[in-house]
Design an enzyme around this catalytic site. Structure first.
Site, mmCIF file in Angstrom:
data_model
loop_
_atom_site.group_PDB
_atom_site.id
_atom_site.type_symbol
_atom_site.label_atom_id
_atom_site.label_comp_id
_atom_site.label_asym_id
_atom_site.label_seq_id
_atom_site.Cartn_x
_atom_site.Cartn_y
_atom_site.Cartn_z
ATOM 1 N N GLU A 16 -2.546 6.759 8.136
ATOM 2 C CA GLU A 16 -3.305 7.717 7.339
ATOM 3 C C GLU A 16 -4.230 8.538 8.217
ATOM 4 O OE1 GLU A 16 -3.798 5.346 3.100
ATOM 5 O OE2 GLU A 16 -5.473 5.421 4.482
ATOM 6 N N LYS A 57 0.826 -1.207 0.000
ATOM 7 C CA LYS A 57 0.000 0.000 0.000
ATOM 8 C C LYS A 57 0.860 1.255 0.000
ATOM 9 C CE LYS A 57 -4.256 -1.762 2.085
ATOM 10 N NZ LYS A 57 -3.970 -3.173 1.873
ATOM 11 N N ARG A 70 -7.517 -7.970 -8.423
ATOM 12 C CA ARG A 70 -8.285 -9.206 -8.550
ATOM 13 C C ARG A 70 -9.748 -8.849 -8.754
ATOM 14 N NH1 ARG A 70 -10.676 -8.736 -3.620
ATOM 15 N NH2 ARG A 70 -9.406 -8.006 -1.884
ATOM 16 N N HIS A 84 -14.269 -2.594 9.484
ATOM 17 C CA HIS A 84 -13.590 -2.286 8.225
ATOM 18 C C HIS A 84 -13.844 -3.328 7.143
ATOM 19 C CE1 HIS A 84 -11.592 0.881 10.410
ATOM 20 N NE2 HIS A 84 -11.099 0.010 11.265
#
Length: 677
Positions: free
Chosen positions: A200, A116, A292, A235
């Site tokens: 973040e 990421k 994917r 999440h």
């Protein structure tokens, strides 16, 4: 096009890929673990090969063995589905080295988007907007803490190699940072073999909007519009829909073009999803790219009329994209609900067990112009993608999804109405499910009005997690009807005397009224009902009420006339319980035999038990420690997630029965507790 492919996955995605292959005349090879020997995907494919033990690392993650099976069975390509090896660059490279086509993006694209932090650096170069954060390689905890302080709380800690909601924690304040970081690193290492994290800024009311992209090897790349996946718990997505409510054409184009730019930046080929976090003001930021097919791809299929698995197969075979950007259109609105084996009232704790009884809404094709649309991935009223059947077991080894329920409507209101109706028809016995929670979720005002953000569930806890409703007269009436049906079925005709009056034995008495008493056990306690037979008919008495009663029940369905109301429902009878389903509600009533029922229940003693099979990864108490209700006692890892078990009441720890690293079974006593002095 391929003649045969191997599907390196299980469950509903393996069945989903096999369905398209069957339609295209492509033979399929399934692989299965010890736990999946009798699984639906094994029976659904043309061939099936055993590949190892129940744990994923012993079966579905054995890349070398899967490639050997593909070559031995004559498969030309491997479809990885999602999860497991689907985003493993080494597996993609190994397929190519073995002369097999990997039905997914190039290994270089997986590598670029697999981290990421590296992906965000790449997106910054491609001018894709990014959320403020730290994505660097230096993983010193002190540095990560300083970066979090700089960004400003709340912050989101996220596994750099993660996905599927695993390895993520929101940190609200500086003092909670160290504990959250340690937990995320443990979960990331267990799930992805990589403990690196990124930090973040956590947006307070964001929407989660993702763009479906598709690219071919000829250089064409398109976006198939967006999906709103804002409704999440822990999440992880719960409901998805397409298109995103309130999306303007200008914003749709901007997000689609940004997603295409992200795909082109890594030389992408195949199906991919670019995920954005979006503010209520319309601004949006790149989060990650999933290299994917996504779990929620059916809603895109429903609004575009395209089979995305077919697109994957054609692109992998070297064909160009079936359609250009200007040929793609949005038709109607689609919703997807994930039916999970879990208990929403216990922090969505996964549930394991056997699906002893399973009834689902019928799949319904949408009628257009008086004829059924023949495209199975075009507009359909109700679609169910499932990897399990009645009698199958939800094990602790894999994701506890039972099915995906997808509905389509001409607009969002029609799709919502269809989803409510379909959820009301879902009936499961054998383990806890989130069906009732999903019913409340789609009915709540915030979701109905499309007031969406990732905190919707938390903001509406009072509506979504109400106190358990008491068992009413209607449920008791259906239960009594079910028991009457069983009693009638158990009577046997004497073949020597088929006209015997005992065949019709009932409550009738020669000189007066009679009654039958029923005793049920429920969460409310013991419930008593009486069916009174009089010359004028039968009366049901319960909870101080008495109403005329008449019932017809057979083979799981029943109709009850109760006073002036007619009730329709379904039932499932077990030796010790009756399950009734009516108006979307499921009520279990234990059948209590008064002749065997003890006058008082034996006290269970204070203890903390494992809610499912798993591994102990942390113990926070020791013998003799005084604890308060809600204190964390033990942390378990099960189904790749951490579960903190807390004290059920104030007390003192008696004995800790397991240590870190121990494997425990469902129901195992972990800690003994004694009342506080």
């Amino acid at each position: 096009m391929f003649n045969k492919i191997l599907i390196a996955n299980r469950g509903e995605i393996a069945c989903r890929v096999a369905a398209t292959c069957r339609r295209l005349g492509i033979r399929t090879v399934a692989v299965y673990s010890d736990a999946d020997a009798d699984a639906r995907h094994v029976a659904f494919c043309d061939e099936a090969v055993h590949i190892g033990g129940a744990a994923a690392r012993d079966s579905y993650l054995r890349a070398d063995h899967i490639i050997e099976v593909a070559r031995a069975t004559g498969a030309q390509a491997i479809h990885p589905g999602y999860g497991f090896l689907s985003e493993n660059e080494g597996f993609a490279e190994a397929c190519a080295a073995a002369g097999l086509v990997f039905i997914g993006p190039p290994a270089s694209a997986i590598r670029a988007m697999g981290s990421k932090s590296a992906a965000k650096q790449l997106m910054e170069t491609a001018a894709v907007p990014l959320v403020p954060g730290y994505h660097g390689e230096d993983q010193d905890p002190a540095l990560l803490r300083r970066e979090a302080d700089r960004i400003g709380y709340p912050v989101l800690l996220k596994a750099s190699a993660g996905g599927g909601g695993k390895g993520m924690r929101v940190v609200e304040a500086p003092e909670a940072f160290e504990a959250a970081l340690a937990s995320v690193k443990r979960e990331a290492l267990a799930s992805f073999g990589d403990e690196r994290v990124l930090v973040e800024k956590y947006l307070t009311r964001p929407r989660h909007i993702e763009i479906q992209v598709f690219a071919d090897s000829q250089g064409h790349c398109v976006y198939l519009f967006e999906r709103d996946c804002s409704v999440q718990r822990r999440h992880q997505k719960v409901l998805e829909e397409a298109p995103a409510p309130g999306m303007s054409e200008e914003r749709r184009r901007a997000m689609g073009e940004a997603a295409v730019a992200a795909a082109r930046a890594v030389g992408y080929v195949g199906a991919g999803t670019v995920e954005f976090i979006a503010n209520q003001d319309g601004s949006f930021y790149f989060m990650e790219m999933n290299t994917r097919l996504q779990v929620e791809h059916p809603v895109t299929e429903m609004i575009t009329g395209q089979d995305l698995v077919e697109w994957q197969l054609r692109v992998a075979a070297g064909e160009p994209l079936p359609l250009a950007q200007e040929q793609l259109r949005i038709d109607g609105h689609a919703l997807e609900a994930r039916i999970y084996a879990e208990n929403p009232d216990k922090q969505f704790l996964p549930s394991t067990g056997t699906l002893r009884y399973l009834r689902t809404p019928a799949a319904v094709q949408f009628m257009r112009g008086g004829a059924v649309d023949g495209n199975p991935h075009g507009p359909a009223g109700v679609r169910i993608d499932a990897g399990v059947r009645e009698g199958d077991t939800i094990s602790p080894y894999y994701d506890p999804m039972i099915a995906k329920l997808i509905v389509w409507g001409r607009d969002r209101d029609e799709a919502l109405a269809r989803m409510r109706q379909a959820l009301a028809a879902y009936q499961v016995v054998g383990l806890s499910t989130n069906v009732a929670f999903l019913q409340r979720l789609v009915a709540c005002e915030a979701f109905a009005q499309a007031d969406l953000d990732t905190g919707l569930i938390e903001r509406n806890r009072a509506v979504l997690f109400p106190p358990a409703a008491p068992v009413g007269m209607e449920a008791i009436a259906l239960a009594v009807a079910a028991l009457q049906a069983r009693e009638a079925a158990e009577r046997r005709v004497d073949e020597a005397d088929p006209h015997s009056p005992w065949v019709r034995a009932g409550a009738w008495r020669l000189n007066g009224d009679s009654h039958t008493d029923y005793l049920f056990g429920a969460a409310d306690g013991e419930l008593r009902a009486r069916l009174q037979a009089t010359a004028a008919g039968e009366w049901l008495r319960f909870d101080g009420r008495s109403e005329p009663f008449r019932a017809v029940a057979h083979d799981g369905s029943c109709t009850v006339v109760l006073g002036g109301r007619t009730l329709h429902g379904h039932y499932h009878l077990e030796d010790d319980a009756v399950h009734v389903f009516q108006a979307g509600r499921h009520v279990r009533l234990d059948i209590v035999d008064p002749l065997r029922h003890a006058s008082a229940a034996e006290a269970d003693g204070g203890k903390l038990a494992a809610p499912m099979p798993g591994r102990i990864i942390a113990v926070m108490v020791e013998a003799g420690k005084t604890i308060r209700k809600g204190d964390p006692l033990v942390v378990m890892e099960a189904m790749k997630m951490e579960h903190t078990l807390t004290a059920p009441a104030d007390g003192v720890v008696g004995e800790v029965l397991y240590a870190v690293g121990d494997q425990v079974q469902d129901g195992a006593q972990l800690v003994t507790l004694a009342p506080a002095a």
